[in-house]
Enzyme design. Structure first.
Site, PDB file in Angstrom:
ATOM      1  N   GLY A 109       0.794  -1.216   0.000  1.00 40.14           N
ATOM      2  CA  GLY A 109       0.000   0.000   0.000  1.00 40.14           C
ATOM      3  C   GLY A 109       0.827   1.266   0.000  1.00 40.14           C
ATOM      4  N   ALA A 111       1.126  21.883   7.676  1.00 42.16           N
ATOM      5  CA  ALA A 111       2.080  21.656   8.762  1.00 42.16           C
ATOM      6  C   ALA A 111       1.643  20.486   9.628  1.00 42.16           C
ATOM      7  CB  ALA A 111       2.237  22.914   9.611  1.00 42.16           C
ATOM      8  N   HIS A 163      19.538   2.397  33.746  1.00 41.23           N
ATOM      9  CA  HIS A 163      20.238   3.685  33.778  1.00 41.23           C
ATOM     10  C   HIS A 163      21.632   3.518  33.180  1.00 41.23           C
ATOM     11  CE1 HIS A 163      21.597   7.581  35.288  1.00 41.23           C
ATOM     12  NE2 HIS A 163      22.710   6.964  35.692  1.00 41.23           N
TER      13      HIS A 163
END
Length: 467
Positions: free
Chosen positions: A41, A183, A446
């Site tokens: 598509g 936009a 982290h």
């Protein structure tokens, strides 16, 4: 004699091919009709995939020019090879379309090249790409015809100088001056690509803000960032015409609310004012199907158009997004097979693949205020995130909105590098009815950018921890 199927799907985009694959997995005899000559598509051929290829490579080109030296990387003169850039984009598209075709074959779904039209209940005629016709008999018809670019009255798209998103993906040279009409998501992505490659880009938007569906605070941050990247904006402005001279385009614009007109010079104009369903000439009337004035097919909450006729993706109500179409197609295949099938449109995420990325899911602040819903927000800037600071990618923030009293997450809105990946965490949390505290008390590695999501969730109850 006509051939008989359990399911015949008209359209081989994300909605159609996912429906075909899932139907095949569930043991149904299925055929998927696609007129483009390639599966996938708009998304795969002239939308999501090729645009991401150009966004990625144009970002690398810009980084090599403007950022590498600040990181201690000396490259020498960096030159653009636009033909090669377009070639690698086409190579990616070709590989993925062949991959989809393989998946259909693997799951015993027949792929038919041609244009499908509904003749009546259980009958689909195919005008074959190589000539002739076939009539397919089926227990179920699924309409997955997608959408096409919307146009402006009086403005002819020639895909050479005045282009849609299709033409914008295949320009043969970098335009010196480019005017972008609209936009929204498509416009900003295409404007970003060509601005990085050297175009002087002016964005003309009828509304007084960019990215109408996005949270207003995110949109303002995005506008500031894009201006720094060289995009110029004319908001609250409408295009009234385009004059073609031998070498230039003259774009006539004026304030949307009235005022003095002016003319913008351009080498290329990209028309990116949205999309409209591709439903004309489909034969809907043969089964009593109806559309609204925009061409959107009327369906029940379980995708039904009529008895034995279903519709999915861009041609029905809901967000015009490839992943929404994929979910629609899968749900319909399961419903046809007698299983449960449902798509929660409230939790379909939106992503703008600019740099930085923009992503959101659920309700924004404006929607909650309009509905009278009391909420609490937590917000965390990437400037305070260790990984973002280390990578010099500190633009943007993460915002979490939670219902006052219950703490249930109502929405998340992000702008920053990689937020298109980070939004998935919040989608999963919201699907399970999570509170902001659930995210806040879940350990995140982290240092990672995703810690910003956790910190924003902590911020809902006021215990954000910087860095």
């Amino acid at each position: 004699m006509a051939e008989t199927y359990d399911v015949v799907i008209i359209g081989g985009g994300p909605g159609g091919y996912n429906c075909a694959i899932r139907a095949g997995q569930l043991g149904l005899k299925v055929a998927c009709i696609e007129m483009r000559g390639k599966l996938g598509g708009t998304c795969l051929n002239v939308g999501c995939i090729p645009s991401k290829a150009l966004l990625h490579t144009s970002h690398l080109f810009s980084a090599a020019q403007n950022e590498f030296a600040t990181l201690g990387i000396k490259t020498g003169k960096v030159e653009l090879d636009l033909a090669q850039m377009m070639g690698q984009k086409d190579e990616a598209v070709e590989g993925l379309t062949k991959g989809v075709e393989f998946l259909l074959k693997k799951n015993k779904a027949e792929y038919i090249k041609g244009k499908g039209k509904i003749l009546g209940k259980g009958k689909v005629e195919v005008a074959l790409a190589d000539g002739g016709t076939r009539v397919l008999e089926t227990k179920n018809i699924v309409i997955a015809t997608g959408s096409e670019p919307a146009t402006l009255p009086g403005i002819e798209i020639d895909e050479e100088r005045v282009v849609s998103n299709t033409g914008a993906l295949s320009l043969k040279a970098v335009p010196k001056k480019l005017v972008l009409i609209g936009a929204g998501v498509i416009g900003l992505e295409m404007g970003s690509v060509w601005a990085r490659l050297g175009s002087e880009v002016t964005v003309v938007e009828y509304l007084d803000r960019i990215l109408p569906p996005a949270d207003a605070e995110v949109a303002k941050e995005a506008e500031r960032t894009f201006k720094k990247q060289g995009l110029a904006f004319k908001l609250g402005t409408k295009v009234t015409g385009i004059e073609k001279t031998k070498t230039k385009l003259k774009v006539a614009v004026e304030p949307a609310k009235g005022g003095a007109a002016e003319t913008l010079d351009a080498d290329i104009v990209i028309v990116a004012i949205g999309r409209k369903p591709y439903t004309e000439g489909l034969g809907l009337e043969a089964v009593g199907g109806k559309t609204d004035k925009r061409g959107v097919i009327e369906v029940t909450d379980h995708f039904k158009v009529a008895d034995g006729v279903w519709a999915v993706g861009d041609c029905i109500p809901g967000p015009m997004l490839a992943h929404k179409a994929e979910d629609d197609g899968t749900a319909v295949a399961e419903l046809i097979a007698g299983k449960a099938g449902h798509v929660n449109y409230d939790l379909v995420p939106s992503v703008v693949y600019t740099n930085p990325e923009i992503a959101w899911v659920g309700k924004n602040e404006e929607e909650l205020k309009a509905a009278g819903v009391e909420y609490v927000k937590g917000k965390f800037p990437f400037m305070a995130n260790s990984r973002a600071r280390t990578n010099h990618e500190t633009v943007g923030f993460v915002k979490i909105l939670a219902e006052k009293g219950t703490d249930k997450i109502l929405g998340a809105h992000m702008i920053g590098v990689g937020v298109g990946e980070m939004i998935a965490e919040v989608c999963v949390a919201m699907e399970f009815g999570a509170s902001s505290e659930d995210i806040a008390r879940t350990s995140h590695a982290h240092p990672t950018l995703s810690e910003a999501v956790r910190q924003a969730a902590m911020g809902v109850e006021g215990w954000t921890m910087q860095m």
